[in-house]
Design a protein around this motif. Structure first.
Motif, PDB file in Angstrom:
ATOM      1  N   ASN A  15       0.820  -1.214   0.000  1.00 54.17           N
ATOM      2  CA  ASN A  15       0.000   0.000   0.000  1.00 54.17           C
ATOM      3  C   ASN A  15       0.851   1.260   0.000  1.00 54.17           C
ATOM      4  O   ASN A  15       0.484   2.279  -0.604  1.00 54.17           O
ATOM      5  N   ARG A  16       1.989   1.214   0.666  1.00 58.14           N
ATOM      6  CA  ARG A  16       2.854   2.391   0.703  1.00 58.14           C
ATOM      7  C   ARG A  16       3.563   2.620  -0.624  1.00 58.14           C
ATOM      8  O   ARG A  16       3.831   3.774  -0.993  1.00 58.14           O
ATOM      9  N   ARG A  17       3.863   1.555  -1.362  1.00 57.18           N
ATOM     10  CA  ARG A  17       4.731   1.686  -2.533  1.00 57.18           C
ATOM     11  C   ARG A  17       4.011   1.745  -3.874  1.00 57.18           C
ATOM     12  O   ARG A  17       4.604   2.168  -4.866  1.00 57.18           O
ATOM     13  N   VAL A  18       2.754   1.306  -3.950  1.00 57.80           N
ATOM     14  CA  VAL A  18       2.106   1.227  -5.260  1.00 57.80           C
ATOM     15  C   VAL A  18       1.002   2.274  -5.399  1.00 57.80           C
ATOM     16  O   VAL A  18       0.434   2.730  -4.406  1.00 57.80           O
ATOM     17  N   ASP A  19       0.723   2.640  -6.655  1.00 57.13           N
ATOM     18  CA  ASP A  19      -0.397   3.524  -6.954  1.00 57.13           C
ATOM     19  C   ASP A  19      -1.696   2.748  -7.130  1.00 57.13           C
ATOM     20  O   ASP A  19      -2.780   3.317  -7.049  1.00 57.13           O
ATOM     21  N   GLY A  20      -1.561   1.461  -7.410  1.00 56.20           N
ATOM     22  CA  GLY A  20      -2.739   0.637  -7.626  1.00 56.20           C
ATOM     23  C   GLY A  20      -3.427   0.268  -6.327  1.00 56.20           C
ATOM     24  O   GLY A  20      -3.088   0.773  -5.248  1.00 56.20           O
ATOM     25  N   GLU A  21      -4.415  -0.625  -6.440  1.00 51.27           N
ATOM     26  CA  GLU A  21      -5.222  -1.027  -5.287  1.00 51.27           C
ATOM     27  C   GLU A  21      -4.760  -2.373  -4.745  1.00 51.27           C
ATOM     28  O   GLU A  21      -4.541  -3.310  -5.503  1.00 51.27           O
ATOM     29  N   VAL A  22      -4.652  -2.434  -3.442  1.00 53.92           N
ATOM     30  CA  VAL A  22      -4.329  -3.681  -2.750  1.00 53.92           C
ATOM     31  C   VAL A  22      -5.580  -4.138  -2.009  1.00 53.92           C
ATOM     32  O   VAL A  22      -6.154  -3.387  -1.220  1.00 53.92           O
ATOM     33  N   ARG A  23      -6.007  -5.357  -2.276  1.00 51.32           N
ATOM     34  CA  ARG A  23      -7.246  -5.865  -1.695  1.00 51.32           C
ATOM     35  C   ARG A  23      -6.983  -7.186  -0.982  1.00 51.32           C
ATOM     36  O   ARG A  23      -6.437  -8.112  -1.578  1.00 51.32           O
ATOM     37  N   THR A  24      -7.396  -7.229   0.275  1.00 51.83           N
ATOM     38  CA  THR A  24      -7.226  -8.458   1.043  1.00 51.83           C
ATOM     39  C   THR A  24      -8.528  -8.905   1.698  1.00 51.83           C
ATOM     40  O   THR A  24      -8.526  -9.840   2.497  1.00 51.83           O
ATOM     41  N   ASP A  25      -9.641  -8.245   1.374  1.00 54.57           N
ATOM     42  CA  ASP A  25     -10.914  -8.614   1.980  1.00 54.57           C
ATOM     43  C   ASP A  25     -11.383  -9.971   1.456  1.00 54.57           C
ATOM     44  O   ASP A  25     -10.936 -10.463   0.417  1.00 54.57           O
ATOM     45  N   ALA A  26     -12.299 -10.566   2.196  1.00 54.18           N
ATOM     46  CA  ALA A  26     -12.757 -11.923   1.882  1.00 54.18           C
ATOM     47  C   ALA A  26     -13.399 -12.012   0.507  1.00 54.18           C
ATOM     48  O   ALA A  26     -13.203 -12.997  -0.220  1.00 54.18           O
ATOM     49  N   TYR A  27     -14.163 -11.004   0.123  1.00 54.97           N
ATOM     50  CA  TYR A  27     -14.853 -11.065  -1.164  1.00 54.97           C
ATOM     51  C   TYR A  27     -13.866 -10.990  -2.327  1.00 54.97           C
ATOM     52  O   TYR A  27     -14.002 -11.730  -3.315  1.00 54.97           O
TER      53      TYR A  27
END
Length: 978
Positions: A15-27
Motif C-alpha cells: 500500500n505504501r509503494r504502489v499507486d494501484g489497489e491492494v485488496r485483502t478482503d474476503a470477497y
C-alpha cells in the motif's frame, strides 16, 4: 474465510509503494479464487496495478517476504494455472495498452492486460492480425495467451503463440527488470558474464542446452502442437551444426538465435512476470469461405480429417452432437445454428478456406465437394454468414459445460493432440475406456491439428467419481506415448496435468525442467505448483466430496437447475461475461472492468456464501447486496452465456431473501407499484403531477430522501391514456380476424402514441384489435425482488389473457421487458400453472407478428418507401429472448436501411438509471457505444424499449421512435395519429 490475510506486513508495504489497489478482503479473495478450471484456491490478496512500476514493486516485496505471486489476466485458464495461494496481480484492469506497432516490419508491442480481440480490432486498419486465435479471444489477455503458449482454430496456418513471440520485457523473481530477445552467440557470451539473477539464468540455460541437448531431442514430444513442460527445444536450435527438433513451417527467427522469450512463453507465469511483449503479426486473409461437412457419426468425421486436409484448408473444427443439441436450447445460438445446419447431423466439421480471390476459394470448395465426404455439405462464403458459424463454434466449450446437475464435462485430458491419422483411433479408445468405468464423454475443437478436446462427465462432488479422473488421465498418457502425441497442446499443464509431467516427459527431461524452474525462481515464488513439483490433480477441487451448501427456502422454481445452488453452480468460470467487444453480457463489467461486476464474479460470491466459504450471514449481507447491485437484470447472460447462467433470475431470488432479512426500501416499493401510481397520475392530474415532478425543490427532495436522481427528467404522464383513447376510437369490426394488444404501463400512461401507432397499424392490416389494459405484468416487482406482488401480478395477467389464448388469438406487445415477463419469468413464478406455457407460445411482439404475416403473404399493407438510414438499438430483453431480426425486417418492409448498433445495454434498465447511486454508471453504459453511435448518425433512430428511448434522449437529445411508429407512419395514404 478470514477478512484479512495472515501476512499484513507485506500488504502494508504494498500500500505504501504502489499507486494501484491492494485488496485483502474476503470477497476479493473469493472473486480471484477460481478460473475456468475445476479448481478453487483463495489468493493471499489481490493487487490491481496501475503502472509497470507497481508490478515491479510487488515482485520485489514478495521476494523480500517470500510470498508467492501469480500474474493473472482474464482467468480463463482451463487447467488451473490462474489460481494459487499467492498474491494475485491482475494485469487486465489498467495494463492493457498497445505500446507500439510497426506495420512495415509487421510487429506490435503490447502490455499483458490487453485482450486479443481488442488488439485485432486495433490492427484491422493495418490489414494485420495476431495469428493464433484461441476460442477465448474475446476476453483472454495477451499476457495469458503468451504465458499459456496458446493457439486456436487456425493452428495449422499460424502455429503456436511461441512461434510469434519476438521479445519479452519481464521481471525476474527478485524484481530484476530484464528484456529477452534473440541473441547471437557473441551476444549470449556477454550475457553469461552478467552478475545477479539475470546472469545466473543465462548460465544455467546455457548449461542445460549444452549438456542436456540430447535429452531434450530424445524426450520432447514430436508433435508440433504442444505447450506442456518448458520450451527447452526452442533453445537447442541455436547449437551450431546440430539439427534441432522438426518444427512447423511457421517457426520464426534465424536458426542460430538464442531467445529466452520463447521459453517464457508457455511457462504459465512460473519463470518470470511479463510486463510487455513484442509479437509478430500476420496479414489478414483477403477472403475466406466455409464448408460445413455433416456426418452421421463422430468416427466418420474424424476419419475424414486427413482427406479434407488434402484440399488445403486453413482450419477444420469439430462441432459435436452435444454442441449441436445445446445450441438449439440457447436462444441466441439456436438462431445462428439454423443458418448453416441441414437436417439432424450427429456432428459437423467446419472447414475453412483462405485465399486472395473468390475464384480461388470456390475452387478449393469444389475440390472438397468432389471428394463426396460426409452426408451433406453446406457452403458459406458471405462474411456475415461465416461469422454466425464461428460464433457457435467459439462457445462449444460453454455448451458442454451447460449440462445441468452435478455431472459436468471436466477438463483434464481435453488438451491432448495426436497426429491426425491416429485421431479417430485415439478418441475411440479413450471413449471406450471411459465407458467401461461408467463415464460418458463430450468433444469439441481442432480436428485439423489432431486436437479433439475430450471432456469426461464427472461428478466432482463424489469421491468415487473423483477417483476416476487420475485413471483416465493415466490411460490417455499411455496412449499418447504410443501415438507420439502431446499431453498439453494449447491449454497448458496447470494443476490438471503438471502432476503427471514426470511420467509423461520422462525423468531426465523432467529433471531439466526442474533445473530451469530453479534457475529462474530459486525461492519457488512464481506461481508455484505448476509444470513442476505440483500437487495431485484432485487437490484443491472447487467442489470435492466435502462440498455442501446451506438449505434455502426457494421462492422461484429452480427445479430444472437442481435448485438455487445448482443454478449458481452452472457458472464454470469461463469468463465470457468479461468480454467487451461485442454483445450485451455483462453491461456493468463492460464499464467498470471489476471482476465482481461480471456474472462470474457474482456467481462466485453466491457460491461461496452458499457453501460456507463466506460467513453464514453473507447471503443476506450488505456486501453481497453490493455485489449483486449492478446486475441490471438484462437477461443477456441467459442468451449469451453458453452455460446458461440466468443471473437475472438468480438476483430475483437473492433479493427476496435480502428483503426478508433487511426490509424492502420505500423506493423499491414505489417503483414496483408504478402501474397504480401511473393510473392515478395520468389523465386530469397529469399537468399538475408533471409540473411538480419538474419543480426543483421536488426533484431535490426525491433525490435526498428517495434516491431518485435530480439529474433525470421523470417520464411525463399523458393527459389521456391509450386505454381511454381506445374506448373512444374503437369501431365495430365484426367478421375480421382478431388480435390482442397488450397495453403495458409505460406505453399506456406515458407514451400512448406508441400504442396508438400499433393499433392503427394492425387495424390497417385488416385486424380487429382487442385491448388488454388491466393492471401490470409484474416486471417492476420482479426487478425489485417483490415476490408475492410479482406472483399476484402474473396470476392476474394470465387469468385475463388466457381466455384469448384459448380462442387461438395472438397476444401482441410493444415493450420487450413486459413481453419477456410473459414469455420467460412467468414460467418460474407460476411453474404449476399449465396456462403459462400456452400464453408464452401465443405472445409475440407487434414486429414479429407483422413480419410473420409478410412471410405468409398475408400482409395487406402498402408502405411508402422511406429510403433512409435508420439506426436501431435493441432492448436487452428482446435480444435475449427473441432477437432483433423481426424489428430489422419490419423496418425494411418500408424501404429503410437498418443499421443495428452493437451497443449492449443502454444503461437505463428500467428504474436503474433513475436511481441516484446508479446515475453515473448508467450514463457510462450509454456512452460506451450507444451515445456516440447516435451522435454520429444522420437520420432517424429507433429503439424498442421505453427506457432505451428515455436514455437516448437524456444522453444525446435525440428522440428515438418505436419501430412500430415508423412503420405506421410509412403506410400509404396514412392518417395522422390522434
Amino acid at each position: 474465510m478470514a477478512d484479512t490475510t495472515p501476512f499484513p506486513d507485506i500488504f502494508d508495504e504494498l500500500n505504501r509503494r504502489v499507486d494501484g489497489e491492494v485488496r485483502t478482503d474476503a470477497y476479493s479473495r473469493v472473486f480471484y479464487s477460481t478460473d475456468a478450471s475445476i479448481y478453487s484456491i483463495p489468493p493471499l490478496g489481490v493487487l490491481i496495478p496501475r503502472t509497470v512500476d507497481d508490478v515491479q514493486a510487488a515482485v520485489e516485496i514478495a521476494a523480500a517476504y517470500r510470498i508467492p505471486i501469480l500474474p493473472r489476466g482474464a482467468g480463463s485458464s482451463l487447467a488451473g494455472q490462474a489460481v494459487n495461494a499467492a498474491l494475485v496481480i491482475d494485469m487486465s484492469r489498467h495494463l492493457d495498452r498497445v505500446l507500439e506497432v510497426n506495420p512495415e516490419e509487421r510487429w506490435v508491442r503490447v502490455q499483458p492486460g490487453l485482450v486479443l480481440d481488442e488488439l485485432n480490432i486495433f490492427l484491422e486498419s493495418y490489414g494485420l492480425q495476431f495469428g493464433p486465435d484461441p476460442a477465448s479471444s474475446n476476453r483472454a489477455t495477451m499476457g495469458g495467451i503468451v504465458s499459456n503458449n496458446s493457439t486456436g482454430s487456425h493452428s495449422i496456418v499460424y502455429g503456436m503463440t511461441a512461434d510469434h513471440v519476438l521479445e519479452t520485457g519481464v521481471f525476474l523473481s527478485d524484481g530484476t527488470k530484464v528484456h529477452f530477445a534473440g541473441l547471437s552467440e557473441t551476444e549470449l557470451n556477454r550475457k553469461l558474464s552478467l552478475n545477479g539473477l539475470e546472469g545466473d539464468v543465462y548460465r544455467a540455460l546455457n548449461a542445460i542446452r549444452t549438456d542436456g541437448a540430447e535429452t531434450i531431442r530424445a524426450a520432447t514430444p514430436r508433435h508440433w502442437r504442444r505447450c506442456g513442460g518448458y520450451n527447452l527445444d526452442r533453445l537447442i536450435e541455436a547449437v551450431p551444426g546440430k539439427a534441432g527438433l522438426t518444427m512447423p513451417s511457421f517457426k520464426l527467427g534465424p536458426p542460430n538465435n538464442f531467445n529466452i522469450a520463447s521459453l517464457v512463453c508457455g511457462a504459465e507465469g512460473t519463470l518470470a512476470v511479463i510486463h510487455e511483449t513484442k509479437l509478430n503479426l500476420e496479414p489478414i486473409p483477403r477472403k475466406t469461405a466455409l464448408s460445413i461437412v455433416h456426418f452421421s457419426s463422430l468416427r466418420a468425421a474424424l476419419s475424414a480429417v486427413p482427406e479434407i486436409l488434402e484440399t488445403d484448408p486453413s482450419a477444420i473444427e469439430l462441432l459435436d452432437h452435444i454442441g449441436l443439441t445445446r445450441s438449439k436450447e440457447v436462444p441466441a445460438y439456436a438462431r445462428l445454428l439454423k443458418t448453416f445446419i441441414e437436417g439432424e447431423p450427429n456432428c459437423v466439421l467446419i472447414t475453412e478456406f483462405s485465399g486472395d480471390t473468390e475464384i480461388e476459394l470456390k475452387a478449393k470448395m469444389a475440390r472438397l465437394r468432389e471428394k463426396q465426404i460426409g452426408d451433406a455439405l453446406v457452403d458459406r462464403i458471405k462474411p456475415e454468414d461465416q461469422m454466425k458459424v464461428w460464433q457457435v463454434r467459439k462457445v462449444a466449450l460453454g455448451f458442454l459445460m451447460s449440462v445441468k446437475g452435478d455431472f459436468k464435462p471436466v477438463p483434464f485430458i481435453e488438451d491432448a493432440a495426436v497426429p491426425v491419422e491416429y485421431l479417430a483411433d485415439y478418441i475411440q479408445q479413450v471413449e471406450s475406456f471411459c465407458n467401461t468405468i461408467g463415464t460418458q464423454v463430450g468433444y469439441y475443437a481442432h480436428a485439423s491439428a489432431g486436437c479433439l478436446h475430450v471432456r469426461p462427465l464427472v461428478n466432482t462432488k463424489a469421491a468415487h467419481e473423483i477417483a476416476k479422473m487420475p485413471s483416465i488421465l493415466e490411460f490417455s498418457v499411455a496412449l499418447l506415448g504410443e501415438y507420439g502425441g502431446a499431453l498439453s497442446s494449447e491449454h497448458g499443464d496447470g494443476r490438471a496435468r503438471s502432476w503427471i509431467n514426470e511420467r509423461f516427459f520422462g525423468k531426465d527431461l523432467y529433471a531439466l525442467y526442474r533445473q530451469t524452474k530453479h534457475a529462474f525462481d530459486p525461492q519457488n515464488l512464481l506461481n508455484p505448483g505448476n509444470i513442476v513439483d505440483s500437487a495431485h490433480m484432485t487437490d484443491h477441487l472447487r467442489f470435492g466430496p466435502d462440498y455442501t451448501t446451506i438449505s434455502l427456502a426457494e421462492h422461484l422454481d429452480f427445479s430444472a437447475d437442481f435448485g438455487f445452488a445448482g443454478a449458481v453452480e452452472m457458472c464454470n468460470g469461463a469468463g465470457i461475461c468479461r468480454k467487451r467487444t461485442a454483445g450485451t453480457m455483462c453491461p456493468s463489467f463492460m464499464v467498470t472492468r471489476e471482476e465482481e461486476h461480471s456474472t462470474r464474479g457474482r456467481a462466485n460470491a453466491l457460491r461461496a456464501a452458499l457453501s460456507g466459504a463466506l460467513p453464514p450471514d453473507a447471503l443476506t449481507g450488505k456486501r453481497m447486496y453490493e455485489v449483486m447491485d449492478l446486475c441490471i437484470e438484462c437477461k443477456a447472460c441467459k442468451a449469451e452465456c453458453p452455460s446458461g447462467v440466468d443471473m437475472a433470475k438468480i438476483k430475483f431470488e437473492f433479493l427476496v431473501h435480502y428483503h426478508a432479512e433487511n426490509g424492502v426500501p420505500l423506493r423499491s416499493k414505489l417503483f414496483a407499484g408504478i402501474s397504480r401510481m401511473s393510473q392515478l397520475a395520468s389523465g386530469p392530474l397529469a399537468p399538475i403531477v408533471n409540473g411538480l415532478a419538474g419543480w426543483r425543490p421536488v426533484k431535490w427532495g426525491l433525490d435526498r430522501f428517495l434516491g431518485i436522481s435530480s439529474r433525470r427528467h421523470l417520464p411525463a404522464f399523458a393527459g389521456k391514456s391509450f386505454a381511454k383513447r381506445y374506448a373512444e376510437i374503437k369501431t365495430n369490426a365484426s367478421g375480421r380476424d382478431q388480435v390482442v394488444l397488450f397495453a403495458d404501463t409505460v406505453n399506456n400512461y406515458n407514451e400512448p402514441d406508441v400504442l396508438h401507432s400499433a393499433y392503427e397499424l394492425l387495424e390497417a392490416a385488416g385486424f380487429e384489435v382487442l385491448l388488454h389494459a388491466r393492471g401490470c405484468c409484474g416486471r417492476p416487482m420482479i426487478s425489485k425482488g417483490l415476490h408475492a406482488e410479482a406472483v399476484e401480478a402474473a396470476r392476474s395477467t394470465v387469468e385475463a389473457l388466457y381466455p384469448f389464448v384459448e380462442r387461438g388469438l395472438p397476444v401482441l406487445g410493444l415493450e420487450p421487458s413486459c413481453l419477456s415477463a410473459l414469455k420467460d419469468d412467468y414460467t418460474y413464478l407460476l411453474p404449476a400453472d399449465p396456462r403459462v406455457l400456452a400464453l408464452a407460445e401465443a405472445v409475440e411482439s407487434v414486429e414479429e407478428f407483422i413480419v410473420g404475416l409478410a412471410d405468409k403473404g398475408r400482409l395487406l399493407l402498402e408502405f411508402e418507401q422511406l429510403d433512409e438510414d435508420i439506426l436501431l438499438h435493441g432492448h436487452c430483453h428482446q435480444k435475449a429472448i427473441s432477437g432483433t431480426s423481426a424489428t430489422r425486417r419490419v423496418l425494411a418492409l418500408a424501404g429503410a436501411r437498418v443499421k443495428e448498433v452493437d451497443s449492449g445495454c443502454c444503461g437505463m434498465a428500467g428504474s436503474f438509471g433513475y436511481e441516484s447511486e446508479h446515475y453515473e454508471i448508467s450514463l457510462r453504459m450509454g456512452e460506451r457505444r450507444l451515445f456516440p453511435a447516435i451522435r454520429g448518425h444522420v437520420g432517424p433512430a429507433a429503439a424498442t424499449g421505453v427506457s432505451c428511448r428515455a436514455q437516448i434522449a437524456h444522453g444525446t437529445g435525440v428522440h428515438a421512435q418505436h419501430p412500430v411508429q415508423i412503420l405506421r407512419n410509412a403506410i400509404k395514404n396514412n392518417r395522422n395519429i390522434i
